[in-house]
Design a protein around this motif. Structure first.
Motif, PDB file in Angstrom:
ATOM      1  N   PRO A  14     -14.276 -35.638  -4.120  1.00 21.89           N
ATOM      2  CA  PRO A  14     -15.439 -36.523  -4.103  1.00 21.89           C
ATOM      3  C   PRO A  14     -16.780 -35.822  -3.886  1.00 21.89           C
ATOM      4  O   PRO A  14     -17.793 -36.268  -4.433  1.00 21.89           O
ATOM      5  N   LYS A  15     -16.792 -34.741  -3.145  1.00 27.13           N
ATOM      6  CA  LYS A  15     -18.076 -34.077  -2.889  1.00 27.13           C
ATOM      7  C   LYS A  15     -18.721 -33.573  -4.179  1.00 27.13           C
ATOM      8  O   LYS A  15     -19.925 -33.374  -4.228  1.00 27.13           O
ATOM      9  N   PHE A  27     -23.573 -45.664  -5.154  1.00 33.07           N
ATOM     10  CA  PHE A  27     -23.137 -45.439  -3.778  1.00 33.07           C
ATOM     11  C   PHE A  27     -24.344 -45.327  -2.866  1.00 33.07           C
ATOM     12  O   PHE A  27     -25.422 -44.927  -3.280  1.00 33.07           O
ATOM     13  N   THR A  28     -24.108 -45.654  -1.605  1.00 34.28           N
ATOM     14  CA  THR A  28     -25.108 -45.460  -0.564  1.00 34.28           C
ATOM     15  C   THR A  28     -24.641 -44.292   0.310  1.00 34.28           C
ATOM     16  O   THR A  28     -23.496 -43.839   0.205  1.00 34.28           O
ATOM     17  N   LYS A  32     -20.730 -42.848   1.326  1.00 27.03           N
ATOM     18  CA  LYS A  32     -20.341 -41.436   1.430  1.00 27.03           C
ATOM     19  C   LYS A  32     -19.734 -41.153   2.799  1.00 27.03           C
ATOM     20  O   LYS A  32     -18.691 -40.498   2.894  1.00 27.03           O
ATOM     21  N   GLU A  33     -20.360 -41.643   3.842  1.00 28.15           N
ATOM     22  CA  GLU A  33     -19.839 -41.432   5.197  1.00 28.15           C
ATOM     23  C   GLU A  33     -18.464 -42.071   5.374  1.00 28.15           C
ATOM     24  O   GLU A  33     -17.580 -41.485   5.999  1.00 28.15           O
ATOM     25  N   ALA A  45     -10.514 -39.127  -2.135  1.00 30.60           N
ATOM     26  CA  ALA A  45     -10.566 -39.548  -3.537  1.00 30.60           C
ATOM     27  C   ALA A  45     -10.081 -40.988  -3.683  1.00 30.60           C
ATOM     28  O   ALA A  45     -10.684 -41.785  -4.403  1.00 30.60           O
ATOM     29  N   ARG A  46      -9.015 -41.333  -2.994  1.00 31.03           N
ATOM     30  CA  ARG A  46      -8.482 -42.698  -3.044  1.00 31.03           C
ATOM     31  C   ARG A  46      -9.502 -43.697  -2.491  1.00 31.03           C
ATOM     32  O   ARG A  46      -9.716 -44.768  -3.060  1.00 31.03           O
ATOM     33  N   GLU A  47     -10.156 -43.353  -1.405  1.00 27.31           N
ATOM     34  CA  GLU A  47     -11.172 -44.236  -0.822  1.00 27.31           C
ATOM     35  C   GLU A  47     -12.382 -44.343  -1.757  1.00 27.31           C
ATOM     36  O   GLU A  47     -12.959 -45.426  -1.902  1.00 27.31           O
ATOM     37  N   LEU A  48     -12.779 -43.247  -2.400  1.00 30.00           N
ATOM     38  CA  LEU A  48     -13.876 -43.283  -3.359  1.00 30.00           C
ATOM     39  C   LEU A  48     -13.557 -44.287  -4.470  1.00 30.00           C
ATOM     40  O   LEU A  48     -14.402 -45.119  -4.826  1.00 30.00           O
ATOM     41  N   ILE A  49     -12.347 -44.245  -5.003  1.00 34.04           N
ATOM     42  CA  ILE A  49     -11.947 -45.169  -6.066  1.00 34.04           C
ATOM     43  C   ILE A  49     -11.958 -46.608  -5.536  1.00 34.04           C
ATOM     44  O   ILE A  49     -12.419 -47.525  -6.210  1.00 34.04           O
ATOM     45  N   SER A  50     -11.489 -46.795  -4.320  1.00 35.28           N
ATOM     46  CA  SER A  50     -11.476 -48.123  -3.718  1.00 35.28           C
ATOM     47  C   SER A  50     -12.894 -48.682  -3.591  1.00 35.28           C
ATOM     48  O   SER A  50     -13.157 -49.836  -3.952  1.00 35.28           O
ATOM     49  N   VAL A  51     -13.806 -47.873  -3.103  1.00 38.11           N
ATOM     50  CA  VAL A  51     -15.203 -48.300  -2.967  1.00 38.11           C
ATOM     51  C   VAL A  51     -15.801 -48.561  -4.351  1.00 38.11           C
ATOM     52  O   VAL A  51     -16.470 -49.574  -4.575  1.00 38.11           O
ATOM     53  N   LEU A  52     -15.539 -47.671  -5.283  1.00 35.98           N
ATOM     54  CA  LEU A  52     -16.080 -47.799  -6.630  1.00 35.98           C
ATOM     55  C   LEU A  52     -15.643 -49.109  -7.293  1.00 35.98           C
ATOM     56  O   LEU A  52     -16.437 -49.759  -7.985  1.00 35.98           O
ATOM     57  N   CYS A  53     -14.412 -49.509  -7.074  1.00 36.57           N
ATOM     58  CA  CYS A  53     -13.892 -50.745  -7.676  1.00 36.57           C
ATOM     59  C   CYS A  53     -14.624 -51.986  -7.187  1.00 36.57           C
ATOM     60  O   CYS A  53     -14.604 -53.019  -7.856  1.00 36.57           O
ATOM     61  N   ARG A  54     -15.294 -51.888  -6.060  1.00 36.15           N
ATOM     62  CA  ARG A  54     -16.037 -53.027  -5.510  1.00 36.15           C
ATOM     63  C   ARG A  54     -17.516 -53.010  -5.895  1.00 36.15           C
ATOM     64  O   ARG A  54     -18.273 -53.891  -5.478  1.00 36.15           O
ATOM     65  N   LYS A  55     -17.931 -52.040  -6.681  1.00 28.53           N
ATOM     66  CA  LYS A  55     -19.354 -51.861  -6.964  1.00 28.53           C
ATOM     67  C   LYS A  55     -19.842 -52.520  -8.252  1.00 28.53           C
ATOM     68  O   LYS A  55     -21.003 -52.410  -8.598  1.00 28.53           O
TER      69      LYS A  55
END
Length: 73
Positions: A14-15, A27-28, A32-33, A45-55
């Motif tokens: 993710p970085k 993203f905010t 990222k935090e 990476a899994r959390e990034l995808i999870s957050v992305l799916c809600r955007k």
């Protein structure tokens, strides 16, 4: 995204794409935090995808464009 979850969590760091996602307004810094709070790269990476799916629908295009320079496949 969900169809490629295994490959993304195996390959994505993710970085490598945070700046593009923040610059693209997807993203905010809080997102990222939240992702960085995870321990392993795969969990991040899994959390990034999870957050992305809600955007929302525009987020995928920004994500795809962010991947191109470091992950051309």
């Amino acid at each position: 995204l969900r169809q490629n979850l295994v490959k993304l969590t195996a390959d994505l760091d993710p970085k490598d794409i945070y700046d593009q996602l923040i610059e693209g307004g997807v993203f905010t810094f809080e997102d990222k935090e939240r992702i960085d709070h995870e321990v392993t790269r795969a969990e991040k990476a899994r959390e990034l995808i999870s957050v992305l799916c809600r955007k929302g629908p525009r987020a995928f295009g920004v994500f795809r464009d962010a991947l191109k320079p470091k992950y051309p496949h």
